[in-house]
Design an enzyme around this catalytic site. Structure first.
Site, PDB file in Angstrom:
ATOM      1  N   GLY A 240      55.085  49.818  33.451  1.00 23.16           N
ATOM      2  CA  GLY A 240      54.378  48.713  32.834  1.00 23.16           C
ATOM      3  C   GLY A 240      55.093  47.976  31.728  1.00 23.16           C
ATOM      4  N   GLU A 276      57.669  54.884  36.225  1.00 25.99           N
ATOM      5  CA  GLU A 276      57.427  54.032  37.399  1.00 25.99           C
ATOM      6  C   GLU A 276      57.627  52.554  37.072  1.00 25.99           C
ATOM      7  OE1 GLU A 276      53.411  54.900  38.333  1.00 25.99           O
ATOM      8  OE2 GLU A 276      53.762  57.026  38.741  1.00 25.99           O
ATOM      9  N   PRO A 277      58.807  52.141  36.641  1.00 19.76           N
ATOM     10  CA  PRO A 277      59.021  50.718  36.369  1.00 19.76           C
ATOM     11  C   PRO A 277      59.094  49.918  37.669  1.00 19.76           C
ATOM     12  CG  PRO A 277      61.085  51.899  36.169  1.00 19.76           C
ATOM     13  CD  PRO A 277      60.023  52.934  36.415  1.00 19.76           C
ATOM     14  N   GLY A 278      58.546  48.737  37.651  1.00 13.56           N
ATOM     15  CA  GLY A 278      58.646  47.829  38.792  1.00 13.56           C
ATOM     16  C   GLY A 278      59.077  46.459  38.328  1.00 13.56           C
ATOM     17  N   ARG A 279      58.175  45.787  37.591  1.00 19.52           N
ATOM     18  CA  ARG A 279      58.437  44.452  37.077  1.00 19.52           C
ATOM     19  C   ARG A 279      59.724  44.423  36.239  1.00 19.52           C
ATOM     20  NH1 ARG A 279      54.276  40.795  35.664  1.00 19.52           N
ATOM     21  NH2 ARG A 279      52.850  42.562  35.667  1.00 19.52           N
ATOM     22  N   TYR A 319      46.736  34.577  37.394  1.00 16.27           N
ATOM     23  CA  TYR A 319      46.743  35.175  36.062  1.00 16.27           C
ATOM     24  C   TYR A 319      46.928  34.160  34.928  1.00 16.27           C
ATOM     25  CZ  TYR A 319      47.916  39.403  38.781  1.00 16.27           C
ATOM     26  OH  TYR A 319      47.926  40.433  39.687  1.00 16.27           O
ATOM     27  N   CYS A 347      46.127  22.469  49.266  1.00 17.78           N
ATOM     28  CA  CYS A 347      44.919  21.681  49.026  1.00 17.78           C
ATOM     29  C   CYS A 347      43.955  22.432  48.105  1.00 17.78           C
ATOM     30  CB  CYS A 347      44.249  21.356  50.368  1.00 17.78           C
ATOM     31  SG  CYS A 347      42.994  20.089  50.233  1.00 17.78           S
ATOM     32  N   GLU A 348      44.381  22.644  46.883  1.00 14.82           N
ATOM     33  CA  GLU A 348      43.606  23.304  45.838  1.00 14.82           C
ATOM     34  C   GLU A 348      44.054  22.741  44.492  1.00 14.82           C
ATOM     35  OE1 GLU A 348      41.361  25.815  45.986  1.00 14.82           O
ATOM     36  OE2 GLU A 348      41.577  26.596  48.026  1.00 14.82           O
TER      37      GLU A 348
END
Length: 422
Positions: A240, A276-279, A319, A347-348
């Site tokens: 995290g 557990e690093p990811g980002r 986010y 189309c949003e």
């Protein structure tokens, strides 16, 4: 640090100009740097050098392309997976089951069975019903499932509410107040081997204090469980740690500082350490390369319409996340800039990446780059509006390869079928 820099007036991925990738592969396209992935993994290795036994389990949910997994696995990474699909990807990338940790709140019995058959380092168990189901599956196979129980420490990670995982009102883990009784039950169940504790409090943390609070509770729990007779020999500290999405902001803590927090909290317990690093490994190792379609004048604002959209990069819409947006051609010093709302063609109204972004006035077909897009970019993409998934490219020094091709419209449609009565 990353390896996306301007050279001779043009943004490069390592030694490859992004314009070359755009010309040969098309846009939009994700581009990853091998050197950055390797550097970020090795920085975490250095942060845990003090621990004789440790394993860095890369969190696949950040970026699960098998080429990325192969690169990291060859460097010695373990893998943190949250589905049997991610488990299969890790195995396809050559990572042995002995280096794979299975996390997630909703593991099915079939997933448990397949992971036990294929080999697993441990299951991070998130609830009592899951614990009992795993016991039944493992004992029915004549197998033993090594487990760590995920404990929720009720610590505010001070991050976005959608990626906080360590508070009492989050769905993850077992309340720390009930941990001893759940461990006591686990020790009595057939097919279960208690080996450790798991804790993960959220993602994109930019302050080390929540870790200090959580890990102090983890250390106290380790001692209490050992007093209860459990052989707690492995601590999964989660991940995290945040990355700098804005270049002009103060940088988040460094991995070496994070490693020191772990050492101060649990270094005297003699446990094997997992993180557990990811980002933090993948985020700044990738960019999203896009092209300008139109410049549109609105009522009191100008729109920069790109060929990339929210289905390609959902983070801003989901986010409110920020990605630095820069031109692929380096602006001249002192170049005039204007404010643009940077949007995609979906189309949003939510298909808006940024409002009021200051950029040199571009022309149609100019290349625009979203930095820090290597994590939670391609993995969260979709085919909304029937837009094909975009390619992924891996760069290594002066060469590159397409590691996920762009499907044709015919290939996309061929996955569907008409029933006999139509």
């Amino acid at each position: 640090m990353d390896h996306f820099n301007y050279k001779n007036g043009e943004l490069h991925a390592e030694d490859v100009p992004l314009s070359r990738i755009a010309a040969e592969v098309g846009t939009p396209v994700y581009v990853y740097s091998s050197a950055t992935l390797a550097r970020h993994f090795n920085v975490f290795q250095q942060a845990l050098e003090w621990a004789p036994e440790h394993l860095i389990c890369y969190a696949l949910k950040a970026n699960s392309n098998i080429a990325v997994l192969k690169l990291l696995g060859d460097l010695g990474a373990g893998m943190d997976v949250v589905s049997i699909g991610e488990y299969a990807r890790a195995r396809a990338a050559g990572v042995p089951g002995a280096r794979i940790v299975f996390s997630g709140v909703g593991k099915t019995r079939e997933e448990m069975k397949l992971a036990l058959e294929g080999g697993i380092r441990q299951f991070n168990v998130e609830s009592e019903p899951e614990l009992r189901a795993l016991s039944e599956v493992a004992s029915g196979m004549g197998a033993v499932a090594p487990i760590a129980i995920r404990v929720n420490p009720d610590v505010d990670a001070k991050t976005h509410e959608k990626i906080a995982t360590g508070k009492s009102d989050n769905k993850f883990g077992i309340p720390i107040a009930r941990a001893r009784e759940v461990y006591a039950e686990a020790a009595k169940l057939p097919g279960i081997e208690v080996i450790g504790i798991d804790m993960h409090i959220g993602s994109q943390l930019t302050d080390l204090d929540p870790y200090r609070q959580a890990y102090a509770k983890m250390a106290d729990l380790t001692r209490a469980l050992r007093d209860d007779g459990h052989d707690i020999r492995r601590l999964d500290m989660g991940g995290g740690l945040g990355i700098p999405y804005k270049r002009d902001n103060n940088a988040p803590p460094l991995p070496i500082e994070y490693g020191q927090v772990i050492r101060e909290a649990v270094g005297d317990l003699g446990c094997e350490i997992e993180i557990e690093p990811g980002r933090n490994i993948a985020g700044n190792a990738g960019v999203l390369l896009s092209k300008v379609i139109y410049l549109k004048e609105g009522e009191g604002r100008n729109f920069l319409i790109l060929d990339a959209a929210m289905n390609d990069l959902i983070r801003p819409a989901m986010y409110g996340a920020h990605h630095d947006i820069v031109p692929a051609i380096e602006p001249a010093p002192g170049a005039d800039v204007s404010a643009f709302d940077v949007v995609g063609p979906v189309c949003e109204s939510g298909d808006t990446f940024q409002k009021g972004t200051q950029l040199p006035s571009p022309d149609p077909d100019d290349l625009i780059v979203f930095r820090s897009a290597g994590a939670y970019g391609a993995v969260m993409s979709s085919e909304y509006n029937s837009r094909p998934l975009i390619p992924e490219v891996l760069v290594d020094r002066d060469r590159f390869a397409v590691i996920r091709p762009r499907p044709t419209l015919a290939e996309m449609i061929s996955r569907e079928a008409l029933p006999d009565w139509l």
